[in-house]
Structure formats: C-alpha cells, structure tokens
Design an enzyme around this catalytic site. Sequence first.
Site, PDB file in Angstrom:
ATOM      1  N   SER A 198       1.897  -3.024  -5.062  1.00 30.94           N
ATOM      2  CA  SER A 198       0.682  -2.987  -4.235  1.00 30.94           C
ATOM      3  C   SER A 198       0.389  -1.542  -3.837  1.00 30.94           C
ATOM      4  O   SER A 198       1.252  -0.666  -3.983  1.00 30.94           O
ATOM      5  CB  SER A 198       0.929  -3.822  -2.970  1.00 30.94           C
ATOM      6  N   TYR A 214       4.843  -7.379   4.524  1.00 29.41           N
ATOM      7  CA  TYR A 214       4.225  -7.154   3.211  1.00 29.41           C
ATOM      8  C   TYR A 214       4.497  -5.726   2.749  1.00 29.41           C
ATOM      9  O   TYR A 214       4.893  -5.490   1.606  1.00 29.41           O
ATOM     10  CB  TYR A 214       2.716  -7.425   3.302  1.00 29.41           C
TER      11      TYR A 214
END
Length: 254
Positions: free
Chosen positions: A146, A159
């Site tokens: 990401s 996350y």
Amino acid sequence: MSHILFEIKGKVAIVTGSTTGLGQGQALGLAEAGVNIVGVDYVENSDETRKLVEATGAKYHYIKADLSSTAPIDNIIKETVDTFGQLDILVNNAGIIRREDSINFTEKDWDDVMNVNVKAVFFLAQAAARQFIKQGTGGKIVNNASMLSFQGGIRVPSYTASKSGVLGLTRILANEFGQHGINVNAIAPGYMATNNTEALRADKKRNAEILDRIPANRWGTPADLKGPVMFLASSASDYINGFTIAVDGGWLSR
Ligand code: NAD
C-alpha cells in the site's frame, strides 16, 4: 502474440480476496493471460469473478476460507494441487482496514487487521514456497502492499503497521526463497476505487484532496493492476526480488 518472456499460459495461481476489487482485477488479468485461478475468499460465493474468469477461457476454482486464521492454509494448497496438479503463482491480496483515531484504537481492530494483512500473508507464502520447492519449479509470490508501506497515513494504525510489515516480509522472503527460484515482490496500489476506499471517496473534502495530488488525475481501478501482476508472475521479472512496486498514478512522486 505475447512475448515469450511474458508467457504464463497454463500456469496456476492462488488469488486471495478474489471476489471483488483488486483481487478480482488481478485474477482477471492473470486469467486473460491463460492462467487457471484458485480464488480464495470468505464470502459465500464468488460467482461474479467466476463468470469473468471463465469468459476468458481460463478455469476458476473457488475455496471459501477465512484468512483471519491460519487454519485453512494447508488445505488451500492441497485443494489447489488436487484440482489443477500444480501451483505456480500466489497473489496475497486479501486485506482489511479499520479506521479510528490512534488514541481510541482497540486491540481487536489491531489484531483483526494484523491477522489478515500480515499473518496470513506470511503463512500462505511459506506454504506456497514449500509447494514450489517440492515441485522443483520455482514460483512467483506477489503481495499487496500500500502507499502506507511508505507513508504514515492517519487514523489507520493497524493498517499502516500491517502494510509496512508486508514491505518487510516481501524483502525477507525474497532473501530466503531466491535460492529456490522463487521471486517474492509486492504491488503497492495507490488510491484505487474499491469497497475498501468507499468511505474516503464519499468524503468530498478528502476525495478532492486525494485527487489533487494524483498526477494521473484519477482514482486507480482494479484493471490497473492487471499489467503489473502479469509482469511479476512472468519470467520477464525473474531478476526482480524483494521489491515493492508502486502502482499509484504517480502519488508517491509528489
Ligand atoms: P476490498 O475490500 O474491495 O476487497 C478485499 C477482498 O478480500 C474481499 O473480496 C474480501 O471478502 C476479502 N477478504 C477480506 N477479509 C478476508 C478474510 N478474512 N478471509 C478471506 N478473504 C477476505 O479491498 P481492495 O481495495 O480490493 O483491496 C485489496 C488489497 O489491496 C488489500 O490488501 C488492500 O489493503 C490493498 N490495497 C487497496 C487499496 C485501495 O485503494 N483500494 C490501496 C492499497 C492497497
């Protein structure tokens, strides 16, 4: 006709989180190149992806499994080999996100995200590598990282930790598995229009801020990952080991 270096027709890939979003996009990209797909997800059916994959002429075998625990992993590999006779590619795509201020973040939101985004990624990669070594064929592992493998983000502490972890895992696994002809790399998608980012796109202010700094001037789509995953699954990337490639419309360059 595709260049021989990119030829992956007849190979077999496991794609986790294959039912929707980026997993569906990557499954479809591989299927269009002739790869048979084992889709893994925890939802009841994966019929939309099945239809799309089968329309390319490739096969789709669905395994319903919850990757918040490592319990299903051995069977995922076994069922893949029982069904298609081999395993060549693992796309570790399934991932979740929880949004809350760090000051209020709960242990459950920490554990839930880490279990799917890091623990399952590691143990699936381990299980796939054992199969590649047993086959003596080498193999390709593509993890989903990401922008938050490179940046801090905000209100998504587990996350960020998980995706920073995916970048590190990609490196260590490449270091250890390279000797077996196994490439481990990651794709770091930018801001992609999927269920995962629905809340961000619904927030007009955040949506405008995000778009403003994407040089490509649009959100990415699942189809934007087709080329990168095909490349990382093919011999064209045989000397790329342990690298996380941003597919972000230029976001990180700003
Ligand atoms: P999504 O929420 O649209 O899809 C995720 C898929 O994973 C779904 O099919 C879901 O059912 C499956 N899944 C979730 N938890 C699971 C579990 N416990 N067991 C099995 N399957 C499970 O998300 P997406 O946007 O397509 O994201 C896919 C991956 O890409 C994730 O790892 C995500 O973190 C990453 N990513 C997404 C973006 C983005 O902008 N959308 C950006 C960077 C990284």
